[in-house]
Scaffold this active site. Structure first.
Site, PDB file in Angstrom:
ATOM      1  CB  THR A  47      -0.912   0.038   1.234  1.00 27.55           C
ATOM      2  OG1 THR A  47      -0.110   0.031   2.419  1.00 27.55           O
ATOM      3  CG2 THR A  47      -1.868  -1.135   1.253  1.00 27.55           C
ATOM      4  N   GLY A  48       0.417   2.272  -0.643  1.00 27.33           N
ATOM      5  CA  GLY A  48       1.160   3.523  -0.715  1.00 27.33           C
ATOM      6  C   GLY A  48       0.228   4.711  -0.655  1.00 27.33           C
ATOM      7  CE  LYS A  49       3.646   9.660  -0.612  1.00 27.13           C
ATOM      8  NZ  LYS A  49       4.519  10.846  -0.582  1.00 27.13           N
ATOM      9  CD  GLU A  50       1.609   7.304  -6.783  1.00 28.71           C
ATOM     10  OE1 GLU A  50       2.199   6.574  -7.599  1.00 28.71           O
ATOM     11  OE2 GLU A  50       1.727   8.534  -6.724  1.00 28.71           O
ATOM     12  CB  SER A  51      -1.258   2.847  -6.206  1.00 30.83           C
ATOM     13  OG  SER A  51       0.089   2.592  -5.826  1.00 30.83           O
ATOM     14  CB  VAL A  52      -4.144  -0.539  -2.971  1.00 32.92           C
ATOM     15  CG1 VAL A  52      -4.122  -1.842  -2.187  1.00 32.92           C
ATOM     16  CG2 VAL A  52      -4.551   0.612  -2.077  1.00 32.92           C
ATOM     17  CB  VAL A  53       0.533  -3.267  -5.253  1.00 34.98           C
ATOM     18  CG1 VAL A  53       1.009  -4.329  -6.247  1.00 34.98           C
ATOM     19  CG2 VAL A  53       1.019  -1.889  -5.683  1.00 34.98           C
ATOM     20  CE  LYS A  83       1.463   2.128  -8.655  1.00 35.21           C
ATOM     21  NZ  LYS A  83       2.765   2.693  -9.099  1.00 35.21           N
ATOM     22  CG  ASP A 135       9.441   9.274  -5.698  1.00 33.31           C
ATOM     23  OD1 ASP A 135      10.218   9.760  -4.854  1.00 33.31           O
ATOM     24  OD2 ASP A 135       8.437   8.621  -5.386  1.00 33.31           O
TER      25      ASP A 135
END
Length: 514
Positions: free
Chosen positions: A260-266, A287, A403
């Site tokens: 999980t991240g700030k902009e997406s879920v994998v 993603k 990034d």
């Protein structure tokens, strides 16, 4: 056999007056002579029993036959009648329980529910009091006048000292209290029955504004919940997209969330059947870009100034920009794959869902470079590989990662893999060189801390990747020259509408190899 005369009990003799009326006293009876056959007669036994009961209880009235069952008129000799009485009592208890449930659920709410269709006893059979009727039909509204009052065209009523204008404090207060009924049902205004409430204009306006604010906030929360992905979860529309992929045979099964991240879920998934024009790997990574706009408020600079999407960005609503973000990562991964840079292979893009090859094995993702412990030889090998990939990105793919750090690099099969390139831009981006200098700083600091003696500093690494020979004694002057180059490129684009190729040097940048 001769009949034998049987004599009744002898007379008890005179006694007090209350003793003759007492049921436990000796009854005053006369001697009756009868034969043995009469004594054995059942009819005679009933008559004697009735006479004794009438003598002991003269106030008891004989039971009258009738179709109704009352407390004073009960025939207990019939099993059917007893069953009906028990059933009636059970039904009344059941209806009483329903009334308690109604009162508990409704409370003081303006909108109530009723279990009338589930009652067993007809209303006229209920033992409730006559004054228990529907409160909605007889409720008196204290805020509304019994008779409609007419307002004069002059704006006041009465004469002399009894003049009442439309701005009267009491009249306005009662009108404001009545207007609270127009608020949304979710806004609790309380129950003012029996109270003569008067709200001033200031208080009413404040409550009205608060009610509208709460209604809008509730709508936003509902929309966010229904139309956005959450942490380790997907919204109904995204879930439908995943179901369609599985039903179409593109994916066999989706096992669960792996990152999980700030902009997406994998998510991890097993690949399905391959088609003629598409090869599906055995393991896939799905993603799902979060459709909440909060995470993209500060990241629009990566796409609105990108020349590939600049024209489309201004014409799309904020939610469609997220789809463009997924499309951007797909195009960047395709460029990197064509250049031979180790990265996930794109399988399919559907709106904001991107399906890629899985970097890992048996549902276990490859570790990030920051989490893996490498030997000095492997660390040195990884550094030169990353340096080579940064030069390929800049020269062959015409991209800047923007990034790049140890968090977006995976270690798998003895080499480094690049991931998360949705924010990658071209070098001609208004901030492209700034992003490249930031990547160089992150890479240089990580490998210098890792003990790689050959690691270049950020300024040397920037010149090695970009091929620009920027000479500056300190970092401040170095960044000033970078900003000057970006300003020249931006002015050229605005004047001529083309990208400036001033960033490319006379020759190719040197390729550092072990």
């Amino acid at each position: 056999m001769d009949p034998v005369g049987v004599a009744a009990a002898p007379d008890a003799g005179p006694g007090p007056a209350w003793q003759s009326k007492c049921p436990w006293g000796a009854p005053n009876t006369t001697s009756i002579s009868c034969s043995l056959a009469d004594v054995m007669s059942e009819q005679l036994a009933k008559e004697l029993q009735l006479e004794e009961e009438n003598a002991a209880f003269p106030e008891v009235v004989a039971v009258a036959e009738g179709p109704f069952i009352t407390g004073e008129n009960i025939d207990t000799s019939s099993d059917l009648m007893l069953a009906q009485m028990l059933q009636m009592e059970f039904d009344r208890e059941y209806d009483a329980q329903l009334r308690r449930e109604e009162k508990k659920i409704n409370g003081d709410s303006k909108v109530s529910i009723s279990f009338e269709n589930y009652r067993k006893v007809h209303p006229y059979d209920s033992d409730s009091s006559e004054d228990e009727v529907d409160w909605q039909d007889t409720r008196h509204d204290p805020y509304r006048a019994d008779k409609p009052t007419t307002t004069s065209r002059k704006g006041f009523i009465g004469k002399g000292k009894d003049i009442t204008t439309k701005h009267d404090e009491v009249v306005c207060g009662r009108k404001n209290t009545a207007r609270m009924e127009n608020f949304a049902p979710e806004f609790q205004v309380g129950d003012g029955i029996g109270m003569d409430l008067k709200l001033s204009n200031q208080v009413f306006n404040a409550l009205k504004q608060h009610a509208y604010s709460e209604e809008r906030r509730s709508a936003r929360l509902h929309e966010k919940k229904e139309h956005s992905t959450a942490e380790k979860a997907v919204d109904p529309k995204t879930r439908l997209l995943l179901y369609k992929m599985v039903n179409a045979g593109m994916l066999e099964t989706i096992t669960g969330c792996i990152s999980t991240g700030k902009e997406s879920v994998v998510f991890h998934a097993y690949g399905g059947n391959a088609t003629e024009d598409k090869v599906i790997p055995p393991e896939c990574a799905i993603k799902v870009f979060k459709t909440t706009l909060n995470e993209f408020k500060n990241r629009d600079k990566y796409i609105k100034d990108d020349y590939r999407f600049k024209d489309r960005f201004s014409k799309l609503n904020p939610r469609k920009i997220i789809r463009m973000w997924a499309e951007k990562e797909m195009h960047n991964l395709t460029r990197m794959q064509n250049a031979g840079i180790p990265c996930p292979q794109v399988v399919m893009l559907k709106k904001h869902v991107l399906v890629m090859s899985f970097i890992g094995q048996d549902q276990v993702p490859a570790p990030k470079l920051k989490d893996v412990t490498l030997s000095s030889e492997d660390m040195k090998k990884a550094y030169y590989q990353i340096l080579n990939m940064m030069q390929q990105l800049y020269k062959e793919c015409n991209l800047v990662h923007a990034d790049l750090s140890e968090y977006n690099m995976l270690w798998h099969d003895g080499k480094v893999w690049l991931i998360d390139v949705s924010q990658s831009v071209e070098p001609t981006h208004p901030h492209g060189l700034e992003f490249l200098f930031r990547d160089c700083r992150n890479v240089s600091q990580f490998f210098q801390k890792g003990g790689v003696a050959e690691a270049l500093n950020e300024r040397e690494l920037f010149n090695a990747v970009s091929g620009l020979n920027i000479t500056a004694d300190n970092e401040v002057d170095f960044q000033a020259e970078i900003e000057a180059l970006e300003k020249m490129n931006e002015d050229h684009v605005q004047n001529h509408g083309k990208k400036l190729s001033m960033f490319s040097s006379d020759g190719d940048p040197p390729i550092y190899d072990e």
